[in-house]
Motif scaffolding. Structure first.
Motif, PDB file in Angstrom:
ATOM      1  N   LYS A 136      -5.106 -40.020 -19.858  1.00 54.19           N
ATOM      2  CA  LYS A 136      -6.328 -40.081 -20.663  1.00 54.19           C
ATOM      3  C   LYS A 136      -6.379 -38.911 -21.633  1.00 54.19           C
ATOM      4  O   LYS A 136      -5.865 -37.824 -21.350  1.00 54.19           O
ATOM      5  N   ASN A 137      -7.004 -39.145 -22.794  1.00 55.20           N
ATOM      6  CA  ASN A 137      -7.300 -38.072 -23.728  1.00 55.20           C
ATOM      7  C   ASN A 137      -8.571 -37.351 -23.286  1.00 55.20           C
ATOM      8  O   ASN A 137      -9.568 -38.001 -22.961  1.00 55.20           O
ATOM      9  N   LEU A 138      -8.533 -36.022 -23.287  1.00 57.70           N
ATOM     10  CA  LEU A 138      -9.682 -35.216 -22.869  1.00 57.70           C
ATOM     11  C   LEU A 138     -10.179 -34.344 -24.008  1.00 57.70           C
ATOM     12  O   LEU A 138      -9.394 -33.904 -24.857  1.00 57.70           O
ATOM     13  N   ASN A 139     -11.472 -34.086 -23.994  1.00 57.51           N
ATOM     14  CA  ASN A 139     -12.099 -33.184 -24.954  1.00 57.51           C
ATOM     15  C   ASN A 139     -12.820 -32.066 -24.211  1.00 57.51           C
ATOM     16  O   ASN A 139     -12.937 -32.090 -22.977  1.00 57.51           O
ATOM     17  N   LYS A 140     -13.315 -31.095 -24.944  1.00 51.74           N
ATOM     18  CA  LYS A 140     -14.029 -29.961 -24.366  1.00 51.74           C
ATOM     19  C   LYS A 140     -15.141 -30.449 -23.437  1.00 51.74           C
ATOM     20  O   LYS A 140     -15.930 -31.317 -23.793  1.00 51.74           O
ATOM     21  N   GLY A 141     -15.187 -29.876 -22.245  1.00 49.88           N
ATOM     22  CA  GLY A 141     -16.210 -30.237 -21.271  1.00 49.88           C
ATOM     23  C   GLY A 141     -15.809 -31.347 -20.323  1.00 49.88           C
ATOM     24  O   GLY A 141     -16.502 -31.595 -19.336  1.00 49.88           O
ATOM     25  N   ASP A 142     -14.676 -32.018 -20.589  1.00 49.84           N
ATOM     26  CA  ASP A 142     -14.235 -33.116 -19.722  1.00 49.84           C
ATOM     27  C   ASP A 142     -13.550 -32.585 -18.463  1.00 49.84           C
ATOM     28  O   ASP A 142     -13.037 -31.461 -18.428  1.00 49.84           O
ATOM     29  N   VAL A 143     -13.531 -33.441 -17.441  1.00 47.64           N
ATOM     30  CA  VAL A 143     -12.913 -33.120 -16.152  1.00 47.64           C
ATOM     31  C   VAL A 143     -11.907 -34.203 -15.803  1.00 47.64           C
ATOM     32  O   VAL A 143     -12.141 -35.387 -16.067  1.00 47.64           O
ATOM     33  N   PHE A 144     -10.776 -33.794 -15.201  1.00 46.56           N
ATOM     34  CA  PHE A 144      -9.773 -34.766 -14.764  1.00 46.56           C
ATOM     35  C   PHE A 144      -9.137 -34.247 -13.484  1.00 46.56           C
ATOM     36  O   PHE A 144      -9.012 -33.041 -13.272  1.00 46.56           O
ATOM     37  N   THR A 145      -8.718 -35.181 -12.628  1.00 48.14           N
ATOM     38  CA  THR A 145      -8.148 -34.821 -11.335  1.00 48.14           C
ATOM     39  C   THR A 145      -6.719 -35.317 -11.188  1.00 48.14           C
ATOM     40  O   THR A 145      -6.398 -36.434 -11.602  1.00 48.14           O
ATOM     41  N   PHE A 146      -5.876 -34.479 -10.574  1.00 43.99           N
ATOM     42  CA  PHE A 146      -4.495 -34.841 -10.264  1.00 43.99           C
ATOM     43  C   PHE A 146      -4.325 -34.834  -8.745  1.00 43.99           C
ATOM     44  O   PHE A 146      -4.490 -33.784  -8.105  1.00 43.99           O
ATOM     45  N   PRO A 147      -3.991 -35.985  -8.144  1.00 43.48           N
ATOM     46  CA  PRO A 147      -3.838 -36.042  -6.691  1.00 43.48           C
ATOM     47  C   PRO A 147      -2.664 -35.193  -6.190  1.00 43.48           C
ATOM     48  O   PRO A 147      -1.673 -34.991  -6.887  1.00 43.48           O
ATOM     49  N   LYS A 148      -2.790 -34.738  -4.984  1.00 47.14           N
ATOM     50  CA  LYS A 148      -1.796 -33.882  -4.334  1.00 47.14           C
ATOM     51  C   LYS A 148      -0.399 -34.501  -4.366  1.00 47.14           C
ATOM     52  O   LYS A 148      -0.219 -35.678  -4.029  1.00 47.14           O
ATOM     53  N   GLY A 149       0.568 -33.705  -4.773  1.00 43.46           N
ATOM     54  CA  GLY A 149       1.968 -34.103  -4.681  1.00 43.46           C
ATOM     55  C   GLY A 149       2.474 -35.059  -5.740  1.00 43.46           C
ATOM     56  O   GLY A 149       3.655 -35.394  -5.738  1.00 43.46           O
ATOM     57  N   LEU A 150       1.613 -35.514  -6.670  1.00 43.23           N
ATOM     58  CA  LEU A 150       2.058 -36.456  -7.689  1.00 43.23           C
ATOM     59  C   LEU A 150       2.451 -35.736  -8.976  1.00 43.23           C
ATOM     60  O   LEU A 150       1.865 -34.718  -9.347  1.00 43.23           O
ATOM     61  N   ILE A 151       3.455 -36.276  -9.654  1.00 45.85           N
ATOM     62  CA  ILE A 151       3.909 -35.719 -10.929  1.00 45.85           C
ATOM     63  C   ILE A 151       2.777 -35.793 -11.942  1.00 45.85           C
ATOM     64  O   ILE A 151       2.152 -36.841 -12.105  1.00 45.85           O
ATOM     65  N   HIS A 152       2.530 -34.682 -12.649  1.00 46.51           N
ATOM     66  CA  HIS A 152       1.486 -34.694 -13.666  1.00 46.51           C
ATOM     67  C   HIS A 152       1.821 -33.719 -14.788  1.00 46.51           C
ATOM     68  O   HIS A 152       2.752 -32.916 -14.680  1.00 46.51           O
ATOM     69  N   PHE A 153       1.048 -33.783 -15.864  1.00 48.45           N
ATOM     70  CA  PHE A 153       1.317 -32.982 -17.057  1.00 48.45           C
ATOM     71  C   PHE A 153       0.035 -32.846 -17.864  1.00 48.45           C
ATOM     72  O   PHE A 153      -0.938 -33.569 -17.653  1.00 48.45           O
ATOM     73  N   GLN A 154       0.056 -31.914 -18.825  1.00 56.51           N
ATOM     74  CA  GLN A 154      -1.011 -31.814 -19.827  1.00 56.51           C
ATOM     75  C   GLN A 154      -0.355 -31.446 -21.159  1.00 56.51           C
ATOM     76  O   GLN A 154       0.524 -30.587 -21.192  1.00 56.51           O
ATOM     77  N   LYS A 155      -0.801 -32.090 -22.238  1.00 55.85           N
ATOM     78  CA  LYS A 155      -0.286 -31.783 -23.574  1.00 55.85           C
ATOM     79  C   LYS A 155      -1.443 -31.588 -24.543  1.00 55.85           C
ATOM     80  O   LYS A 155      -2.371 -32.397 -24.586  1.00 55.85           O
ATOM     81  N   ASN A 156      -1.377 -30.501 -25.293  1.00 57.64           N
ATOM     82  CA  ASN A 156      -2.358 -30.247 -26.343  1.00 57.64           C
ATOM     83  C   ASN A 156      -2.034 -31.168 -27.517  1.00 57.64           C
ATOM     84  O   ASN A 156      -0.952 -31.081 -28.110  1.00 57.64           O
ATOM     85  N   ILE A 157      -2.939 -32.068 -27.864  1.00 59.77           N
ATOM     86  CA  ILE A 157      -2.670 -33.046 -28.919  1.00 59.77           C
ATOM     87  C   ILE A 157      -3.312 -32.649 -30.248  1.00 59.77           C
ATOM     88  O   ILE A 157      -3.340 -33.444 -31.190  1.00 59.77           O
ATOM     89  N   ALA A 158      -3.812 -31.413 -30.315  1.00 60.42           N
ATOM     90  CA  ALA A 158      -4.466 -30.945 -31.540  1.00 60.42           C
ATOM     91  C   ALA A 158      -3.639 -29.839 -32.190  1.00 60.42           C
ATOM     92  O   ALA A 158      -2.698 -29.298 -31.599  1.00 60.42           O
ATOM     93  N   ASN A 159      -4.000 -29.516 -33.412  1.00 51.66           N
ATOM     94  CA  ASN A 159      -3.334 -28.439 -34.136  1.00 51.66           C
ATOM     95  C   ASN A 159      -4.047 -27.100 -33.966  1.00 51.66           C
ATOM     96  O   ASN A 159      -3.911 -26.201 -34.795  1.00 51.66           O
TER      97      ASN A 159
END
Length: 213
Positions: A136-159
């Motif tokens: 999912k795309n996230l913006n300021k103030g958003d929350v996201f959860t990554f379950p234990k042991g699963l592959i995950h990542f985060q990428k800054n999509i802005a300049n």
């Protein structure tokens, strides 16, 4: 505009609500980081030697330099930085991203994670054991959860720079980077066959990842 302190309170509150309660046998068990003996964690410091500094860490307040190969930096507030976390089953991190920076695919073998976006826009996700991407795309103030042991990542999509606060239900979540772990540790023939690469391609990639001692 909400202050950093307000954001921090929000994340800490979320963590306490979400974390499973543990049966404590003493008020605190401040980690004795000088003791080499570990029994699934750190031994307790003598209670008469506990100080306020054992429960204090200010390392998450400032933006870290993001001039790294991936354009991201993780600043952890775990038991190794904050001994008072020992046996409490929680910790935090701050992650800063340069424009288009990436926190590469990795896993936390000992904890689930929840992030709160302080600044910026991110594309985040994790992969289930069935191979499905949940992103999912996230913006300021958003929350996201990554379950234990699963592959995950985060990428800054802005300049522009981005930052998040992350909370974990472990005092020492552990982080295993997929690429660094695989190409820094496994034999060439295993990697070549697994990724359908030529041996010279494997060797070229492995030059970037020195094996752990």
């Amino acid at each position: 505009m909400a202050s950093f302190a307000t954001h921090l309170v929000v994340v800490v509150t979320m963590l306490f609500v979400a974390m499973a309660s543990a049966e404590m046998l003493q008020d605190v068990c401040v980690a004795d980081l000088s003791n080499a003996v570990k029994v699934n964690g750190y031994t307790c410091k003598d209670s008469t030697q506990i100080t306020p500094e054992d429960f204090y860490f200010k390392g998450l307040a400032n933006i870290a330099a993001t001039n790294t190969s991936t354009g991201s930096v993780v600043t952890g507030a775990n038991v190794e930085k904050l001994p008072g976390l020992n046996t409490l089953g929680l910790s935090m991190s701050r992650i800063d991203y340069a424009p288009n920076g990436l926190n590469p695919p990795h896993v936390h073998p000992r904890a689930s994670e929840i992030i709160f976006v302080l600044e910026g826009q991110l594309y985040v996700g994790f992969v289930t054991t069935a191979g499905k991407l949940i992103a999912k795309n996230l913006n300021k103030g958003d929350v996201f959860t990554f379950p234990k042991g699963l592959i995950h990542f985060q990428k800054n999509i802005a300049n522009s720079p981005a930052s998040v606060l992350a909370a974990f239900d472990s005092q020492l979540p552990g982080t295993q980077s997929l690429v660094a772990s695989l190409f820094g540790a496994l034999p060439d023939d295993i990697l070549a066959k697994s990724f359908q690469l030529k041996h010279k391609q494997v060797k070229k990639i492995k030059l970037r990842y020195a094996p752990k001692k």
